[in-house]
Design an enzyme around this catalytic site. Structure first.
Site, PDB file in Angstrom:
ATOM      1  CB  SER A 172      -0.936  -0.024   1.222  1.00 47.86           C
ATOM      2  OG  SER A 172      -1.788   1.082   1.245  1.00 47.86           O
ATOM      3  CE1 TYR A 186      -0.545   5.377  -5.110  1.00 52.61           C
ATOM      4  CE2 TYR A 186      -0.178   6.825  -3.221  1.00 52.61           C
ATOM      5  CZ  TYR A 186       0.169   5.713  -3.964  1.00 52.61           C
ATOM      6  OH  TYR A 186       1.221   4.928  -3.574  1.00 52.61           O
ATOM      7  CE  LYS A 190      -0.746   2.060  -3.716  1.00 56.15           C
ATOM      8  NZ  LYS A 190      -0.110   0.757  -4.042  1.00 56.15           N
TER       9      LYS A 190
END
Length: 332
Positions: A172, A186, A190
């Site tokens: 991650s 983003y 994650k």
């Protein structure tokens, strides 16, 4: 009375430290193990492959670019510890077609045996203000960063459960622990990995399969250099409050934690603090890990509030500078 209570507390803590190793996972032996690394042609993925190869593992590298794969293979083979080790390269996009990914994993297992460790390192980062990002960017990042980890994991999990052994690593990011300016696309992709990992760990733990979620900080990789080209000023200034790590450092820590079966893998004091702060209902690998989280939570939350105040201040300053510049242009 106070002395008795203190003595009892010390004895209890010592007992936890003694008992903790007895309930922790048995370390995975890497010599002769088959390790699959997606996104293994560069950056953290390549360094993880090298670290595992140094410890005697057989490696399957998975990435899209065949030329980069072959170059990475040459670099990895320089670190062999015996002449029986093999580096297998397979070119495929792990985020597009599950059936294709499943076939690739089968090919790898036919050549190098069952997968003992899978490292999901394929991913990418794109930053920008929410309203400036194309909707397709959100879809692309979820596909690459999330589904690109789901597909390989789904392809190996049945065999791991049948063999009662295995490790799955999800790479991650610290942006998967806290949301930051410019990372609406983003961070979301994650954060999704964390939810997948927690649920999957609960399913596979009885089968002696352990999940590790790695939260690397900014790392000096080709992907990070590409990300910096379009990073908003606010995002860049916030990122610069911490140092950039070497991929070799990150890889060593991830491999170490994966071998031990640790659910969380972090690097440095900031990484440790973030993992403790965001532990929530995440599993712990040892009693001592849980105890440390309980003891440090209050202190770390206090420190985090100062960090958040600093980040908000950066965003406000950038906004004021931008508005001042725009007003100057209008009056010019």
């Amino acid at each position: 009375m106070l002395l008795l209570a203190a003595a009892f507390l010390v004895a209890f803590v010592l007992l936890l430290y003694m008992v903790s190793p007895l309930i922790s996972p048995k370390p995975l032996a890497l010599p002769g193990a088959h390790v699959v690394v997606t996104g293994g042609s560069s950056g953290i993925g390549k360094c993880i492959a090298i670290e595992c190869y140094k410890q005697g593992a057989f490696i399957t590298l998975v990435a899209r670019n065949e030329d980069k794969l072959l170059q990475a293979k040459k670099e990895i083979e320089m670190h062999s510890i015996n002449d029986k080790q093999v580096v297998l390269c397979i070119s495929v996009d792990v985020s597009q077609d599950y059936n294709q990914v499943e076939n690739v994993i089968k090919q790898a297992q036919e050549k190098l045996g069952p997968v003992d460790m899978l490292v999901n390192c394929a991913g990418m980062a794109v930053s920008g203000k929410f309203e400036d990002l194309e909707v397709s960017t959100f879809e692309r990042l979820m596909s690459i960063n999330y589904l690109g980890s789901v597909y390989p994991s789904r392809a190996v999990i049945t065999t791991m459960k049948e063999r009662r052994v295995g490790r799955i690593v999800f790479v991650s990011s610290q942006a998967g622990q806290l949301g930051l300016f410019g990372f609406t696309a983003y961070s979301a992709s994650k954060f999704a990995i964390r939810g997948l990992a927690e649920a999957l760990q609960m399913e596979v733990k009885p089968y002696n399969v352990y999940i590790t979620v790695a939260y690397p900080p900014d790392t000096d990789t080709p992907g990070f250099a590409e990300e910096n080209r379009t990073k908003p000023l606010e995002t860049r200034l916030i990122s610069e409050t911490t140092s950039v790590c070497k991929p070799e450092q990150v890889a060593k820590q991830i491999v170490k934690d994966a071998i031990q079966g640790n659910f969380n893998s972090s690097l440095g004091s900031d990484g440790y603090m973030l993992s403790a702060l965001t532990c929530g209902m995440a599993p712990v690998t040892s009693i001592t890990e849980g105890l440390q989280q309980v003891v440090t939570m209050g202190l770390f939350r206090t420190i985090a509030l100062f960090y958040l105040g600093s980040f908000d201040s950066i965003v406000r300053r950038c906004m004021m500078q931008r508005e001042k510049s725009e007003n100057a242009d209008k009056t010019a």
